[in-house]
Design a protein around this motif. Structure first.
Motif, PDB file in Angstrom:
ATOM      1  N   UNK A 135       0.777  -1.235   0.000  1.00 44.59           N
ATOM      2  CA  UNK A 135       0.000   0.000   0.000  1.00 44.59           C
ATOM      3  C   UNK A 135       0.806   1.282   0.000  1.00 44.59           C
ATOM      4  N   UNK A 136       2.118   1.192  -0.042  1.00 39.26           N
ATOM      5  CA  UNK A 136       2.950   2.390  -0.067  1.00 39.26           C
ATOM      6  C   UNK A 136       4.289   2.075  -0.730  1.00 39.26           C
ATOM      7  N   UNK A 137       4.958   3.107  -1.207  1.00 36.79           N
ATOM      8  CA  UNK A 137       6.265   2.925  -1.815  1.00 36.79           C
ATOM      9  C   UNK A 137       7.315   2.725  -0.721  1.00 36.79           C
ATOM     10  N   UNK A 138       8.245   1.818  -0.961  1.00 35.45           N
ATOM     11  CA  UNK A 138       9.292   1.484   0.011  1.00 35.45           C
ATOM     12  C   UNK A 138      10.622   2.024  -0.506  1.00 35.45           C
ATOM     13  N   UNK A 139      11.390   2.652   0.377  1.00 36.56           N
ATOM     14  CA  UNK A 139      12.622   3.323  -0.041  1.00 36.56           C
ATOM     15  C   UNK A 139      13.859   2.782   0.664  1.00 36.56           C
ATOM     16  N   UNK A 140      14.996   2.964  -0.009  1.00 40.70           N
ATOM     17  CA  UNK A 140      16.298   2.722   0.603  1.00 40.70           C
ATOM     18  C   UNK A 140      16.632   3.884   1.528  1.00 40.70           C
ATOM     19  N   UNK A 141      17.672   3.727   2.353  1.00 42.50           N
ATOM     20  CA  UNK A 141      18.182   4.867   3.094  1.00 42.50           C
ATOM     21  C   UNK A 141      18.636   5.942   2.112  1.00 42.50           C
ATOM     22  N   UNK A 142      18.713   7.175   2.581  1.00 45.68           N
ATOM     23  CA  UNK A 142      19.072   8.276   1.694  1.00 45.68           C
ATOM     24  C   UNK A 142      20.396   8.897   2.135  1.00 45.68           C
ATOM     25  N   UNK A 143      21.187   9.410   1.190  1.00 42.18           N
ATOM     26  CA  UNK A 143      22.429  10.097   1.550  1.00 42.18           C
ATOM     27  C   UNK A 143      22.171  11.569   1.849  1.00 42.18           C
ATOM     28  N   UNK A 144      22.857  12.079   2.848  1.00 46.58           N
ATOM     29  CA  UNK A 144      22.863  13.511   3.157  1.00 46.58           C
ATOM     30  C   UNK A 144      24.306  13.970   3.140  1.00 46.58           C
ATOM     31  N   UNK A 145      24.561  15.130   2.576  1.00 45.03           N
ATOM     32  CA  UNK A 145      25.940  15.619   2.558  1.00 45.03           C
ATOM     33  C   UNK A 145      25.979  17.118   2.785  1.00 45.03           C
ATOM     34  N   UNK A 146      27.059  17.562   3.434  1.00 48.52           N
ATOM     35  CA  UNK A 146      27.245  18.972   3.784  1.00 48.52           C
ATOM     36  C   UNK A 146      28.681  19.378   3.487  1.00 48.52           C
ATOM     37  N   UNK A 147      28.841  20.622   3.068  1.00 49.08           N
ATOM     38  CA  UNK A 147      30.175  21.198   2.906  1.00 49.08           C
ATOM     39  C   UNK A 147      30.264  22.451   3.778  1.00 49.08           C
ATOM     40  N   UNK A 148      31.291  22.477   4.628  1.00 53.30           N
ATOM     41  CA  UNK A 148      31.509  23.606   5.538  1.00 53.30           C
ATOM     42  C   UNK A 148      32.901  24.190   5.324  1.00 53.30           C
ATOM     43  N   UNK A 149      33.073  25.396   5.841  1.00 55.63           N
ATOM     44  CA  UNK A 149      34.394  26.019   5.929  1.00 55.63           C
ATOM     45  C   UNK A 149      34.616  26.500   7.357  1.00 55.63           C
ATOM     46  N   UNK A 150      35.846  26.335   7.815  1.00 55.25           N
ATOM     47  CA  UNK A 150      36.248  26.859   9.123  1.00 55.25           C
ATOM     48  C   UNK A 150      37.489  27.717   8.911  1.00 55.25           C
ATOM     49  N   UNK A 151      37.434  28.981   9.313  1.00 55.39           N
ATOM     50  CA  UNK A 151      38.555  29.895   9.134  1.00 55.39           C
ATOM     51  C   UNK A 151      39.337  30.044  10.436  1.00 55.39           C
TER      52      UNK A 151
END
Length: 239
Positions: A56-72
């Motif tokens: 009764x519903x679509x089944x999904x894989x885990x999803x990727x999340x990604x971030x890019x940061x800078x530290x000065x």
């Protein structure tokens, strides 16, 4: 430590926020998860049989999340310490709530899978790429039926009762406004039965939860039989 710019967004993970390390967010990606498809190809037939929504519903894989940061930080030694601290902060925990400032009122259940750090000596900065493996849906921090009006979203939320007084038989219709089925925690003052989708469920006194009793996407009409109070606790999940 003070910074020459305002850090607007980032994320909080196991009690620490990226702002605590002076991490300035430059890019965020959260693509939709891939679907788990189950198909059967029959010879001499156009197309395929798709059994992906058999439940009764679509089944999904885990999803990727990604971030890019800078530290000065012009201090080279300080940058090296930051690199060690960041990797140990993010890579030690398993799946834990990830609170992204972009998704107000929701969190991801995620595990960090990589911390790639580049030291830009000339600019005196660290370029930090962080990747996560996350459950495909973000979960609401507040349970359905909450009465915190300031946090109510007119496009995503539904105002509905989730606690009822039962005197014999009561018909109710719970609405799951999320993107997937959810398993509620049911709390009753005395043992009751629930009839839903032509199946009868026995609910013991106290608090209980069963994977066999799910609130499907949309309306969930049911008949409750018993005497006392019953409460459904569940949290909306969105893609």
């Amino acid at each position: 430590m003070s910074y020459p710019f305002e850090i607007v967004e980032g994320f909080k993970f196991v009690g620490i926020h990226t702002k605590d390390y002076g991490m300035s967010l430059k890019e965020r990606t959260a693509p939709t998860p891939e679907e788990k498809t189950i198909t059967e190809d029959v010879p001499f037939m156009h197309g395929v049989y798709d059994f992906s929504m058999l439940l009764g519903e679509r089944i999904y894989e885990n999803r990727p999340l990604s971030y890019t940061f800078e530290v000065y930080d012009r201090n080279y030694e300080r940058r090296k310490v930051d690199e060690i601290a960041l990797k140990n902060w993010l890579m030690k925990p398993g799946y834990s709530p990830l609170y992204d400032d972009f998704d107000i009122g929701y969190y991801w259940l995620a595990k960090c899978t990589g911390v790639d750090i580049e030291d830009d000596h000339k600019a005196g900065r660290l370029i930090i790429n962080v990747s996560f493996d996350a459950y495909p849906f973000k979960k609401s921090e507040l349970p359905e039926g909450h009465d915190i009006w300031d946090d109510f979203n007119f496009e995503l939320d539904v105002s509905q009762p989730v606690e009822y007084q039962v005197n014999g038989t009561l018909n109710i219709n719970l609405l799951n406004a999320g993107s997937c089925s959810v398993v509620p925690t049911i709390t009753v003052s005395a043992a009751m039965t629930i009839q839903k989708d032509k199946i009868t469920y026995n609910v013991p006194q106290g608090e209980s939860k069963s994977e066999s009793f799910r609130l499907m996407i949309g309306e969930n009409p049911m008949t409750i039989t018993g005497n006392g109070t019953i409460k459904f606790t569940f949290y909306k999940e969105l893609i």
